[in-house]
Design a protein around this motif. Structure first.
Motif, PDB file in Angstrom:
ATOM      1  N   ALA A  13       0.859  -1.181   0.000  1.00  0.00           N
ATOM      2  CA  ALA A  13       0.000   0.000   0.000  1.00  0.00           C
ATOM      3  C   ALA A  13       0.894   1.229   0.000  1.00  0.00           C
ATOM      4  CB  ALA A  13      -0.906   0.002   1.230  1.00  0.00           C
ATOM      5  N   LEU A  14       0.336   2.343  -0.469  1.00  0.00           N
ATOM      6  CA  LEU A  14       1.044   3.620  -0.490  1.00  0.00           C
ATOM      7  C   LEU A  14       0.260   4.636   0.324  1.00  0.00           C
ATOM      8  CD1 LEU A  14       3.184   5.655  -1.668  1.00  0.00           C
ATOM      9  CD2 LEU A  14       1.585   5.998  -3.569  1.00  0.00           C
ATOM     10  N   VAL A  15       0.969   5.384   1.161  1.00  0.00           N
ATOM     11  CA  VAL A  15       0.413   6.533   1.872  1.00  0.00           C
ATOM     12  C   VAL A  15       1.231   7.747   1.468  1.00  0.00           C
ATOM     13  CG1 VAL A  15       0.140   7.637   4.134  1.00  0.00           C
ATOM     14  CG2 VAL A  15      -0.468   5.231   3.847  1.00  0.00           C
ATOM     15  N   VAL A  16       0.564   8.829   1.062  1.00  0.00           N
ATOM     16  CA  VAL A  16       1.242  10.093   0.780  1.00  0.00           C
ATOM     17  C   VAL A  16       0.832  11.061   1.874  1.00  0.00           C
ATOM     18  CG1 VAL A  16       1.615  11.975  -0.849  1.00  0.00           C
ATOM     19  CG2 VAL A  16       1.265   9.643  -1.698  1.00  0.00           C
ATOM     20  N   SER A  17       1.831  11.591   2.575  1.00  0.00           N
ATOM     21  CA  SER A  17       1.588  12.409   3.751  1.00  0.00           C
ATOM     22  C   SER A  17       2.497  13.633   3.737  1.00  0.00           C
ATOM     23  CB  SER A  17       1.802  11.553   5.010  1.00  0.00           C
ATOM     24  OG  SER A  17       1.371  12.215   6.168  1.00  0.00           O
ATOM     25  N   HIS A  18       2.882  14.081   4.938  1.00  0.00           N
ATOM     26  CA  HIS A  18       3.584  15.357   5.091  1.00  0.00           C
ATOM     27  C   HIS A  18       4.800  15.218   5.992  1.00  0.00           C
ATOM     28  CE1 HIS A  18       0.124  17.359   3.259  1.00  0.00           C
ATOM     29  NE2 HIS A  18      -0.573  16.443   3.909  1.00  0.00           N
ATOM     30  N   GLY A  19       5.833  16.003   5.664  1.00  0.00           N
ATOM     31  CA  GLY A  19       6.983  16.105   6.541  1.00  0.00           C
ATOM     32  C   GLY A  19       6.529  16.633   7.903  1.00  0.00           C
ATOM     33  N   GLY A  20       7.199  16.213   8.925  1.00  0.00           N
ATOM     34  CA  GLY A  20       6.807  16.605  10.274  1.00  0.00           C
ATOM     35  C   GLY A  20       5.774  15.660  10.868  1.00  0.00           C
ATOM     36  N   SER A  21       5.125  14.872  10.031  1.00  0.00           N
ATOM     37  CA  SER A  21       4.204  13.833  10.501  1.00  0.00           C
ATOM     38  C   SER A  21       4.773  12.444  10.249  1.00  0.00           C
ATOM     39  CB  SER A  21       2.851  13.951   9.791  1.00  0.00           C
ATOM     40  OG  SER A  21       2.210  15.151  10.109  1.00  0.00           O
ATOM     41  N   ILE A  22       5.463  12.287   9.135  1.00  0.00           N
ATOM     42  CA  ILE A  22       6.016  10.977   8.794  1.00  0.00           C
ATOM     43  C   ILE A  22       7.114  10.580   9.786  1.00  0.00           C
ATOM     44  CG2 ILE A  22       7.256   9.633   7.051  1.00  0.00           C
ATOM     45  CD1 ILE A  22       5.924  11.451   4.932  1.00  0.00           C
ATOM     46  N   GLU A  23       8.018  11.498  10.088  1.00  0.00           N
ATOM     47  CA  GLU A  23       9.183  11.176  10.916  1.00  0.00           C
ATOM     48  C   GLU A  23       8.803  10.645  12.307  1.00  0.00           C
ATOM     49  OE1 GLU A  23      10.488  14.546   8.091  1.00  0.00           O
ATOM     50  OE2 GLU A  23       8.714  14.044   9.278  1.00  0.00           O
ATOM     51  N   PRO A  24       7.943  11.350  13.065  1.00  0.00           N
ATOM     52  CA  PRO A  24       7.604  10.803  14.389  1.00  0.00           C
ATOM     53  C   PRO A  24       6.814   9.497  14.294  1.00  0.00           C
ATOM     54  CG  PRO A  24       6.312  12.782  13.962  1.00  0.00           C
ATOM     55  CD  PRO A  24       7.332  12.665  12.865  1.00  0.00           C
ATOM     56  N   THR A  25       6.018   9.351  13.245  1.00  0.00           N
ATOM     57  CA  THR A  25       5.257   8.117  13.090  1.00  0.00           C
ATOM     58  C   THR A  25       6.188   6.950  12.804  1.00  0.00           C
ATOM     59  OG1 THR A  25       3.418   9.431  12.245  1.00  0.00           O
ATOM     60  CG2 THR A  25       3.317   7.043  11.879  1.00  0.00           C
ATOM     61  N   LEU A  26       7.180   7.168  11.978  1.00  0.00           N
ATOM     62  CA  LEU A  26       8.158   6.124  11.699  1.00  0.00           C
ATOM     63  C   LEU A  26       8.851   5.682  12.983  1.00  0.00           C
ATOM     64  CD1 LEU A  26       9.772   4.322   9.831  1.00  0.00           C
ATOM     65  CD2 LEU A  26      11.198   6.303   9.252  1.00  0.00           C
TER      66      LEU A  26
END
Length: 189
Positions: A128-141
């Protein structure tokens, strides 16, 4: 096994041309096409509801199956807008902030639950692909892989940078970071 690829949206128009929702620039569309040519296939594509995220998935060559509203990773008092660019080890810093259990940890957990829902929605052996935003991806990872070597992950995500996560037995088990090629404007500046 299933896989989840998460990408930051492509570069947007600047200044007065930016418009509501920050639509992609021509350069952003070209970069999304280049990155999309080497990605997939995806059994499901989910983006934030922001036009720039939707346009990124489409420019990559993927139809959007759904959009979601998720909170920003910029949490006043914890992480201000683009703070991560000034941190020498951004993923280590995110791990420290998340360990405190504040609002950022709650935001990362909400995003993590969404990522799990998306990857569980595809058949075994699919991505699956999710397209999101910087500042949200990093802490989620960081939230997805709390015991990883966060220092080795390098810089925060620039436009179209992303990660591919392995998902087995109900959890994320490994991440491979993918950095997008520099755009001509970024390379010159």
């Amino acid at each position: 096994m299933r896989w989840l690829e998460v990408r930051r949206h492509a570069p947007t128009k600047k200044g007065a041309a930016r418009g509501r929702g920050s639509h992609l620039s021509g350069q952003g569309v070209a970069l999304a096409r280049a990155v999309g040519a080497g990605s997939g296939p995806f059994a499901r594509v989910v983006t934030s509801s922001s036009p720039r995220a939707i346009e990124t998935a489409v420019a990559m060559g993927w139809a959007v199956d759904d959009t979601v509203e998720l909170p920003s990773g910029y949490v006043p008092g914890e992480v201000e807008h683009h703070d991560q660019w000034g941190w020498p080890r951004p993923f280590v810093r995110y791990a420290e902030l998340i360990a405190r259990g504040g609002a950022l940890a709650a935001v990362a957990e909400e995003h993590r639950k969404n990522w799990i829902e998306v990857v569980r929605s595809v058949p075994d052996g699919s991505a699956a692909l999710v397209v999101s935003h910087g500042g949200s991806i990093e802490p989620t990872l960081v939230s997805c892989l709390p015991d990883a070597d966060h220092a080795s992950w390098g810089a925060p995500f620039s436009h179209l940078d992303g990660i591919r996560l392995d998902f087995e037995d109900g959890r994320f088990t490994r991440a491979r970071l993918h950095r997008a090629p520099s755009t001509p404007l970024e390379a010159a500046g």
